[in-house]
Design an enzyme around this catalytic site. Structure first.
Site, short mmCIF file in Angstrom:
data_model
loop_
_atom_site.label_atom_id
_atom_site.label_comp_id
_atom_site.label_asym_id
_atom_site.label_seq_id
_atom_site.Cartn_x
_atom_site.Cartn_y
_atom_site.Cartn_z
CD GLN A 5 -7.60 0.50 4.33
OE1 GLN A 5 -6.61 0.06 4.87
NE2 GLN A 5 -8.43 -0.27 3.64
CG HIS B 176 -2.54 -2.87 -0.22
ND1 HIS B 176 -3.32 -3.43 -1.20
CD2 HIS B 176 -3.39 -2.19 0.59
CE1 HIS B 176 -4.59 -3.08 -1.01
NE2 HIS B 176 -4.67 -2.33 0.08
CD GLU B 177 -2.69 -2.38 4.46
OE1 GLU B 177 -3.31 -1.32 4.60
OE2 GLU B 177 -3.21 -3.39 3.94
CG HIS C 113 -4.32 2.16 2.11
ND1 HIS C 113 -5.41 2.60 1.40
CD2 HIS C 113 -4.44 0.80 2.16
CE1 HIS C 113 -6.16 1.55 1.04
NE2 HIS C 113 -5.59 0.44 1.48
CB CYS D 227 -8.40 -2.64 -0.88
SG CYS D 227 -8.22 -1.23 0.21
CG LEU D 228 -10.37 -4.75 4.76
CD1 LEU D 228 -9.95 -4.55 6.20
CD2 LEU D 228 -11.41 -5.86 4.65
N GLY E 134 -4.60 -6.44 6.48
CA GLY E 134 -3.88 -5.19 6.67
C GLY E 134 -4.86 -4.03 6.72
#
Ligand code: NI
Length: 174
Positions: free
Chosen positions: A51, A138-139, A142, A96-97, A46
Site C-alpha cells: 500500500q 486482510h494485511e 495485501h 481499506c486505506l 493495519g
C-alpha cells in the site's frame, strides 16, 4: 516524521506479490516506524507494504484504539505466514486505506495462528481472533496482491472499482 503516500485502487502495485524480507535490520525497522506513523495518521488499523509501494513482506497493525480510546499496541510483522486457520468462519465489515470510503462484509476464518518476525527479528507465533484476525488476514492478503473486494461478489466488487475510478477522475479534474 515523514509519511508514506498510500496508493489507491486501481493502482496495479496493489495486485503484485511482495517478496520475503531477508532479515529485520535497521532499514526494515525504519520502514516499520514510518508505516506505523502513516497508518496512525490515515487513520487506520493495519497497513501492508504494497500500500506504500514497497514490495516486501512487511505489515503493521494496531487495533487497540478500537477497543479503548487513546491506547496503542502496535504489532510489527515481517514475513507473516498463516500456519493454522479455524474451521469456524467470521463475518466482519471491512474497509481499506487503499479503497477509501468503501466497506463490505467479508467472511474469513474466525481464528488464525500466524508465524512472523517481530521488530527485533525474533520469530514469533500468535493467535488472532475477531477483528484482529480479520485485520491480520486482510494485511497478509495485501502482500499476495489480494484485496478485501476480491472476497466479495463480482457484482459488488465491480461497483466499488467503478466508484473508485470515478472518484479518481474527479480528483484529477480538480
Ligand atoms: Ni487494506
Amino acid at each position: 516524521m515523514d509519511k508514506y503516500n498510500i496508493i489507491k485502487v486501481p493502482d496495479p502495485v496493489l495486485k503484485q506479490v511482495a517478496k520475503a524480507v531477508t532479515a529485520v535490520d535497521d532499514s526494515i525497522r525504519a520502514q516499520f516506524d514510518k508505516m506505523l506513523y502513516t497508518m496512525y495518521e490515515a487513520p487506520g488499523i493495519g497497513l501492508a507494504a504494497n500500500q506504500v509501494a514497497m514490495l516486501n513482506r512487511v505489515i503493521v497493525m494496531d487495533i487497540a484504539q478500537r477497543e479503548e480510546e487513546g491506547t496503542k499496541k502496535p504489532i510489527f510483522m515481517a514475513n507473516p505466514e498463516i500456519i493454522w486457520r479455524s474451521e469456524e468462519p467470521s463475518v466482519w465489515e471491512e474497509g481499506c486505506l487503499s479503497i477509501p470510503g468503501q466497506y463490505a462484509e467479508v467472511e474469513r476464518p474466525l481464528q488464525v495462528r500466524v508465524k512472523y518476525l517481530d521488530y527485533n527479528g525474533k520469530e514469533q507465533e500468535d493467535m488472532f481472533e475477531g477483528l484482529a484476525s480479520h485485520c491480520v488476514q486482510h494485511e497478509i492478503d495485501h502482500l499476495d496482491g489480494i484485496l478485501f473486494i476480491d472476497h466479495i461478489s463480482a457484482l459488488k466488487r465491480n461497483m466499488i472499482i467503478k466508484r473508485m475510478k470515478k472518484l479518481q477522475k474527479e480528483s484529477e479534474a480538480l
